[in-house]
Design an enzyme around this catalytic site. Structure first.
Site, PDB file in Angstrom:
ATOM      1  N   HIS A 248     -13.649   1.550   4.215  1.00  0.00           N
ATOM      2  CA  HIS A 248     -14.798   1.399   3.317  1.00  0.00           C
ATOM      3  C   HIS A 248     -14.447   2.001   1.949  1.00  0.00           C
ATOM      4  O   HIS A 248     -14.668   1.372   0.931  1.00  0.00           O
ATOM      5  CB  HIS A 248     -16.020   2.079   3.919  1.00  0.00           C
ATOM      6  CG  HIS A 248     -17.269   1.879   3.137  1.00  0.00           C
ATOM      7  ND1 HIS A 248     -17.794   0.634   2.882  1.00  0.00           N
ATOM      8  CD2 HIS A 248     -18.108   2.772   2.536  1.00  0.00           C
ATOM      9  CE1 HIS A 248     -18.907   0.756   2.167  1.00  0.00           C
ATOM     10  NE2 HIS A 248     -19.116   2.047   1.936  1.00  0.00           N
TER      11      HIS A 248
ATOM     12  N   CYS B  62     -24.754  -1.255   2.214  1.00  0.00           N
ATOM     13  CA  CYS B  62     -23.345  -1.643   2.083  1.00  0.00           C
ATOM     14  C   CYS B  62     -22.695  -2.016   3.410  1.00  0.00           C
ATOM     15  O   CYS B  62     -21.547  -2.461   3.431  1.00  0.00           O
ATOM     16  CB  CYS B  62     -22.564  -0.520   1.406  1.00  0.00           C
ATOM     17  SG  CYS B  62     -23.301   0.000  -0.149  1.00  0.00           S
TER      18      CYS B  62
ATOM     19  N   HIS C 181     -17.242  -2.614  -5.736  1.00  0.00           N
ATOM     20  CA  HIS C 181     -18.056  -2.519  -4.522  1.00  0.00           C
ATOM     21  C   HIS C 181     -19.175  -3.554  -4.584  1.00  0.00           C
ATOM     22  O   HIS C 181     -20.081  -3.456  -5.411  1.00  0.00           O
ATOM     23  CB  HIS C 181     -18.626  -1.110  -4.416  1.00  0.00           C
ATOM     24  CG  HIS C 181     -19.304  -0.797  -3.131  1.00  0.00           C
ATOM     25  ND1 HIS C 181     -19.449  -1.719  -2.113  1.00  0.00           N
ATOM     26  CD2 HIS C 181     -19.887   0.339  -2.671  1.00  0.00           C
ATOM     27  CE1 HIS C 181     -20.090  -1.164  -1.105  1.00  0.00           C
ATOM     28  NE2 HIS C 181     -20.370   0.089  -1.423  1.00  0.00           N
TER      29      HIS C 181
ATOM     30  N   GLU D 116     -15.160   9.455   5.551  1.00  0.00           N
ATOM     31  CA  GLU D 116     -14.596   8.359   6.341  1.00  0.00           C
ATOM     32  C   GLU D 116     -13.317   8.805   7.031  1.00  0.00           C
ATOM     33  O   GLU D 116     -13.077   8.454   8.198  1.00  0.00           O
ATOM     34  CB  GLU D 116     -14.313   7.151   5.453  1.00  0.00           C
ATOM     35  CG  GLU D 116     -13.768   5.965   6.247  1.00  0.00           C
ATOM     36  CD  GLU D 116     -13.623   4.696   5.441  1.00  0.00           C
ATOM     37  OE1 GLU D 116     -13.394   3.622   6.032  1.00  0.00           O
ATOM     38  OE2 GLU D 116     -13.730   4.774   4.196  1.00  0.00           O
TER      39      GLU D 116
ATOM     40  N   PHE E 114     -26.100   3.152   2.593  1.00  0.00           N
ATOM     41  CA  PHE E 114     -27.298   3.971   2.437  1.00  0.00           C
ATOM     42  C   PHE E 114     -28.248   3.687   3.599  1.00  0.00           C
ATOM     43  O   PHE E 114     -28.359   2.551   4.079  1.00  0.00           O
ATOM     44  CB  PHE E 114     -28.012   3.615   1.132  1.00  0.00           C
ATOM     45  CG  PHE E 114     -27.409   4.242  -0.106  1.00  0.00           C
ATOM     46  CD1 PHE E 114     -26.219   4.947  -0.072  1.00  0.00           C
ATOM     47  CD2 PHE E 114     -28.052   4.121  -1.327  1.00  0.00           C
ATOM     48  CE1 PHE E 114     -25.680   5.513  -1.215  1.00  0.00           C
ATOM     49  CE2 PHE E 114     -27.523   4.681  -2.490  1.00  0.00           C
ATOM     50  CZ  PHE E 114     -26.336   5.381  -2.432  1.00  0.00           C
TER      51      PHE E 114
ATOM     52  N   LYS F 258     -11.510  -1.958  -2.436  1.00  0.00           N
ATOM     53  CA  LYS F 258     -12.503  -1.819  -3.503  1.00  0.00           C
ATOM     54  C   LYS F 258     -11.866  -1.334  -4.800  1.00  0.00           C
ATOM     55  O   LYS F 258     -12.464  -1.471  -5.871  1.00  0.00           O
ATOM     56  CB  LYS F 258     -13.621  -0.880  -3.076  1.00  0.00           C
ATOM     57  CG  LYS F 258     -14.527  -1.443  -1.992  1.00  0.00           C
ATOM     58  CD  LYS F 258     -15.634  -0.461  -1.650  1.00  0.00           C
ATOM     59  CE  LYS F 258     -16.505  -0.982  -0.515  1.00  0.00           C
ATOM     60  NZ  LYS F 258     -15.792  -1.018   0.772  1.00  0.00           N
TER      61      LYS F 258
END
Length: 411
Positions: free
Chosen positions: A302, A162, A339, A313, A399, A334
């Site tokens: 994010h 991502c 996403h 975050e 990830f 998002k």
């Protein structure tokens, strides 16, 4: 000598619209792009989550049939977004050897790969298309953009989950600084609303399960958030040296002033709960920009709407900004777009650039009761950013422990 790098073109296709202006209009209006899926495979495979944020304009509505059938959907979105950005930039007259591509995807041609596997099992090897591998390979987006725009300086691909397309933009900044090109097409795309990915993310309990109310399923920063929403689409930026842009009389949206890329080395799917790696990425972007944390006027977070990711975050940004993090206007877009995995950073970079242009932070929809562990300055309404010089950052974390941040300045 450090060069000034500018953004001269933008393009985007997502669940909010088929162009960048449509995206921006619907984002500011608080539209949700999340809808119930109507594909027969949802029932056939008993997928637990019945909704996603599919691109509202389908590639087959935009691309000629002969072109589309040779490209995986992820590359179709790449071509649509990049063509819009190129035209928006005035179709720069640049020597092919001075034009580069920095592209990204998180998964690549999942539809092509798994469709080919079905064909092999059901019809045998002779029925598998000869172009299967060129369509499924993750670098297909970069390669096809290079072919389409005659870009010969380089055609590079980032695959860092991502964080992918934010990292591609950070790379474009560095490649321009290093003199490898005068103009770069940067961004990313993803088309992974597929039974296998939906089933996998569902098994991992990463997706929201609000099947009864899809439009409000993604709710970053809310105390009752329960997972992210799968999205798809692509976004592109045309980035060039200011010298080159001025010589051709190009309009300029904003300055790209830096990027930061780090790794957590913590867990293959989880972020470092202390946020050290993410914080270092923010600090690296600001250092490259020659800026301090006190100068940041806006953050596109994010903020995926997962129970663990959003607080992580916040902790990472608190390490950089201290108590001031609670005062900086933050957008978690998002909530509207879902996403886009590897394409999400490029789309959010477009939104960050337009936020600087219009001096307004887009709203974060679906904010029910705020989570006290995520006290970002989020709002269901657009937040004015004020006058003067503005500095904004856009964050992406993926990830594998990938962290990427890019920084933009207003004109």
């Amino acid at each position: 000598m450090t060069k000034r790098i500018v953004v001269t073109g933008i393009g985007a296709t997502s669940a909010l619209g088929g162009t960048a202006p449509e995206n921006w209009t619907n984002l500011l209006a608080g539209v949700s792009g999340t809808r119930t899926l109507t594909h027969d495979w949802v029932e056939k495979y008993q997928i637990p989550v019945h909704f996603a944020a599919e691109a509202v304009v389908r590639p087959e509505e935009v691309l000629p049939r002969h072109e589309a059938k040779r490209l995986d959907p992820s590359t179709q979105f790449a071509l649509i977004a990049a063509r819009e950005a190129w035209e928006d930039a005035g179709s720069p007259d640049v020597a092919p050897e001075r034009l580069g591509v920095d592209w990204a995807t998180g998964i690549g041609g999942v539809w092509t790969l798994l469709d080919a596997w079905d064909t092999l099992r059901e019809k045998g090897p002779r029925r598998v298309m000869p172009l299967t591998v060129p369509m499924l390979m993750p670098n297909a987006g970069a390669g096809n953009l290079s072919l389409h725009f005659k870009a010969k300086a380089f055609a590079r691909t980032v695959v860092s989950a991502c964080a992918s397309s934010t990292e591609s933009i950070a790379n474009a900044y560095q490649h321009l600084q290093d003199g490898l090109a005068d103009v770069v097409i940067a961004g990313g795309a993803e088309s992974a609303i597929h039974p296998i990915t939906m089933a996998s993310f569902s098994s991992a309990q990463a997706l929201s399960r609000r099947n009864d109310d899809p439009a409000t399923a993604s709710r970053p920063g809310a105390i009752d958030r329960d997972g992210f929403v799968m999205g798809e689409g692509g976004a592109a930026l045309v980035i060039e040296t200011e010298e080159h842009a001025q010589a051709r009389g190009a309009k300029i949206y904003a300055y790209l002033v830096g990027g930061g890329v780090t790794a957590d080395s913590y867990h293959i799917t989880g972020n470092d709960p202390e946020g050290a790696g993410a914080a270092r990425a923010v600090e690296a972007a600001l250092a490259q920009a020659g800026a301090s944390a006190d100068e940041v006027s806006h953050i596109n977070a994010h903020a995926t709407s997962t129970p663990v990711g959003d607080p992580n975050e916040y902790e990472a940004l608190k390490r950089v900004f201290g108590p001031r993090i609670d005062e900086i206007p933050v957008s978690a877009t998002k909530a509207s777009t879902g996403h886009l995995l590897g394409g999400t950073g490029a789309l959010e970079a477009v939104y960050t650039i337009l936020a600087l242009r219009d001096r307004v932070a887009p709203p974060t929809i679906n904010m029910t009761e705020p989570d006290p562990e995520v006290p970002f300055k989020l709002s269901g309404e657009p937040q004015p950013l004020g006058d003067g010089d503005l500095l904004a950052i856009s964050n992406s974390f993926g990830f594998g422990g990938h962290n990427a941040v890019v920084a933009f300045r207003s004109l």
